[in-house]
Scaffold this motif. Structure first.
Motif, PDB file in Angstrom:
ATOM      1  N   ASN A  69       0.807  -1.226   0.000  1.00 35.35           N
ATOM      2  CA  ASN A  69       0.000   0.000   0.000  1.00 35.35           C
ATOM      3  C   ASN A  69       0.835   1.269   0.000  1.00 35.35           C
ATOM      4  N   ASN A 124       3.651   2.033   1.245  1.00 32.17           N
ATOM      5  CA  ASN A 124       4.367   2.400   2.464  1.00 32.17           C
ATOM      6  C   ASN A 124       5.874   2.332   2.210  1.00 32.17           C
ATOM      7  N   GLU A 140      -2.717  -7.563   5.805  1.00 28.57           N
ATOM      8  CA  GLU A 140      -2.671  -7.249   4.374  1.00 28.57           C
ATOM      9  C   GLU A 140      -1.933  -5.939   4.117  1.00 28.57           C
ATOM     10  N   ASN A 141      -1.766  -5.119   5.157  1.00 29.50           N
ATOM     11  CA  ASN A 141      -1.078  -3.834   5.017  1.00 29.50           C
ATOM     12  C   ASN A 141       0.319  -3.820   5.633  1.00 29.50           C
TER      13      ASN A 141
END
Length: 194
Positions: free
Chosen positions: A27, A29, A150-151
Motif C-alpha cells: 500500500n 508504504n 494485508e497492510n
C-alpha cells in the motif's frame, strides 16, 4: 537443475523488483524517502573508545510499527577512503559482537554503519497488544508473524532500518561505494536488501 528454478533475467528484473518492494511495503508504504526518526551526532559510547582511526559515532534511531525500533551507529574514520561498509550483526546479538570487524574496517579508512537484528542488541523489546492474544512482549523473531496483515509484513522490520539509514546517508554524504556484509541473519539481510 537450478537454471530451471530461477525465473529472473534481464527482461523481467524490473518488474520482479517492483513486485518485491510492493510485497515488503504494501500500500505504498515505501521506505525510500524516509529518514531515521532521530539522529544524534558525535555521541559517546565507552564500548567503542578504543577503536582504531575513530573520529566520531553518530546514532540513528528508527521507529517502526508496533514500537519496534532499530538503533544504528555510524562510525566515522579520522582518515577516510570515502567508502561505506554496512555491517549487519546476526542473531548473536548486539553489533558490539562485531567490534573486531568494525575496527578492521575503520582502520582501513571505511565509514561503517552497524545494525543489529530486530529485538536484539540495543533495540527495544516492546510490549504490544495482539488481537486474540492480549499483551505480548516481543523478544523473539518468531513472534513477529502475529503482526502480519494485508497492510504490513514483518519482514520489513529487518529491511526498513537499512532503507531509512541509506536515505539519510545519500542526503548527507557522497560515498564512492557502498558495500554490505553480515553474519547469520545479518548475512541474510545483506543478501535480501540489495
Amino acid at each position: 537443475e537450478i537454471q530451471k528454478l530461477v525465473k529472473i533475467d534481464s527482461n523481467n528484473i524490473g518488474s520482479i523488483k517492483t513486485h518485491l518492494i510492493n510485497y515488503l511495503w504494501p500500500n505504498s508504504n515505501s521506505p525510500f524517502t524516509i529518514f531515521p526518526s532521530k539522529v544524534e551526532t558525535n555521541i559517546s559510547d565507552i564500548k567503542y573508545l578504543d577503536l582504531s582511526n575513530l573520529k566520531q559515532i553518530d546514532k540513528f534511531t528508527i521507529t517502526m510499527k508496533h514500537k519496534v525500533n532499530s538503533i544504528v551507529y555510524l562510525f566515522h574514520p579520522k582518515q577516510s577512503n570515502d567508502h561505506l561498509i554496512l555491517y549487519h550483526q546476526g542473531h548473536a546479538g548486539d553489533f558490539i559482537n562485531g567490534k573486531q570487524s568494525i575496527d578492521y574496517f575503520l582502520k582501513n579508512g571505511y565509514y561503517v554503519v552497524a545494525f543489529s537484528m530486530p529485538l536484539l542488541g540495543m533495540n527495544e523489546q516492546p510490549i504490544i497488544e495482539i488481537e486474540n492474544l492480549g499483551a505480548v512482549k516481543l523478544f523473539n523473531h518468531d513472534q513477529l508473524q502475529y503482526l502480519e496483515s494485508e497492510n504490513f509484513t514483518s519482514i520489513s522490520y529487518f529491511l526498513t532500518p537499512i532503507a531509512y539509514t541509506l536515505n539519510y546517508l545519500d542526503d548527507h554524504y557522497n560515498f564512492k561505494t557502498y558495500s554490505m556484509v553480515g553474519l547469520s541473519g545479518g548475512g541474510w539481510a545483506s543478501t535480501i536488501y540489495p
